[in-house]
Motif scaffolding. Sequence first.
Motif, PDB file in Angstrom:
ATOM      1  N   TYR A   1       0.840  -1.205   0.000  1.00  0.00           N
ATOM      2  CA  TYR A   1       0.000   0.000   0.000  1.00  0.00           C
ATOM      3  C   TYR A   1       0.871   1.249   0.000  1.00  0.00           C
ATOM      4  N   GLN A   2       1.975   1.204   0.723  1.00  0.00           N
ATOM      5  CA  GLN A   2       2.851   2.362   0.795  1.00  0.00           C
ATOM      6  C   GLN A   2       3.524   2.671  -0.535  1.00  0.00           C
ATOM      7  N   ARG A   3       3.501   1.718  -1.473  1.00  0.00           N
ATOM      8  CA  ARG A   3       4.090   1.941  -2.803  1.00  0.00           C
ATOM      9  C   ARG A   3       3.092   2.554  -3.788  1.00  0.00           C
ATOM     10  N   LEU A   4       1.819   2.662  -3.391  1.00  0.00           N
ATOM     11  CA  LEU A   4       0.823   3.218  -4.305  1.00  0.00           C
ATOM     12  C   LEU A   4       1.147   4.676  -4.616  1.00  0.00           C
ATOM     13  N   SER A   5       0.864   5.079  -5.849  1.00  0.00           N
ATOM     14  CA  SER A   5       1.252   6.429  -6.282  1.00  0.00           C
ATOM     15  C   SER A   5       0.084   7.285  -6.761  1.00  0.00           C
ATOM     16  N   THR A   6      -1.154   6.793  -6.638  1.00  0.00           N
ATOM     17  CA  THR A   6      -2.298   7.597  -7.066  1.00  0.00           C
ATOM     18  C   THR A   6      -2.504   8.761  -6.101  1.00  0.00           C
ATOM     19  N   PRO A   7      -3.096   9.854  -6.568  1.00  0.00           N
ATOM     20  CA  PRO A   7      -3.339  10.997  -5.675  1.00  0.00           C
ATOM     21  C   PRO A   7      -4.168  10.632  -4.442  1.00  0.00           C
TER      22      PRO A   7
ATOM     23  N   HIS B   1      -2.046   8.670  -2.061  1.00  0.00           N
ATOM     24  CA  HIS B   1      -1.086   9.579  -1.432  1.00  0.00           C
ATOM     25  C   HIS B   1      -1.750  10.363  -0.297  1.00  0.00           C
TER      26      HIS B   1
ATOM     27  N   THR C   1      -0.717  10.026   3.569  1.00  0.00           N
ATOM     28  CA  THR C   1      -0.264  11.206   4.300  1.00  0.00           C
ATOM     29  C   THR C   1      -0.941  11.285   5.657  1.00  0.00           C
TER      30      THR C   1
END
Length: 304
Positions: free
Chosen positions: A181-187, A190, A194
């Motif tokens: 999950y921490q590798r996901l890059s969608t807004p 993110h 955060t």
Amino acid sequence: MVMFSVSHGELFRNGESIRISTNFLPSRHAPDHGVDLTYIPHHHDFFELVVILDGEGFHHIGETAHSVFRGDVFIIPPSVPHHFQASHLRLVNVMFRGNVLEPYEHELRQLPGFTALFTLEPRERLEGRRKGHLKLSGSRLEEVERLIHHLIREENSRAPGHSIMAAGLFFQLLTVLAREYQRLSTPEAHRILTISSVISALESQYPRRWTIKELCVRANLSPSTLRRHFIRAVGMPPLRYLAYLRVEKACELLTQTDLTMLEIAEKVGFQDSNYFARQFRRYKGLSPREFRRITRRGVSTRAP
């Protein structure tokens, strides 16, 4: 619509806390089947980790429906109505009671991906948003499938020590998914990560005297943006959530120790016992002393 309810007592055998099954839709079970209600509206009092292995269909959760495809991974919390609908769908359900997390929950909560997957993304899904969900493919999905198959073999083997092996594989699976999950890059992912990083910091360091400025620096957000995203994620502002965490930790100490009110207040991060008592009453509806007296008599209490 008929809503079925499944309790852990109907599903987990001999006090076990983990149960895993592979389901194919359309199901061959009759609608009145006692446990496997995959395609029938139901809810349960345990967690369910779902991994879609093949096919596509719809997952109805609460009042919303989401399309699901191979590689989708998500958590269904307790008491949430849901069911699947598909002409061809193969999925794995890893069902577990919340207490199974206790040995490593502190370490898991320090992973923003765990908080995102277990706490924030399920809330987003229930409210009709799913852009931040976890989807695996290629070698990542193969790794998760291998872990799941090993877990199934251990559960079915009933060999000596199988529960220890199953628990080890289960925590390995959770850690792998949290990292993914921490590798996901969608807004959306993110944004969720955060806020998850702030929640993880508060949960792992709740006695610390946090300030909004420190949390904003950690999240790289303005105070107003952090507040807005935090309320959307957990239903309350950051420092109020911190007070809530401290009260929950205080409940454990009140029940399990003989520490004084001042000692407990200082241990969980409150600066004086009077402020501690006010915050405790705010969240629990009674004083810390009353809570200790009631719980030690074996009567449970719930937050209002």
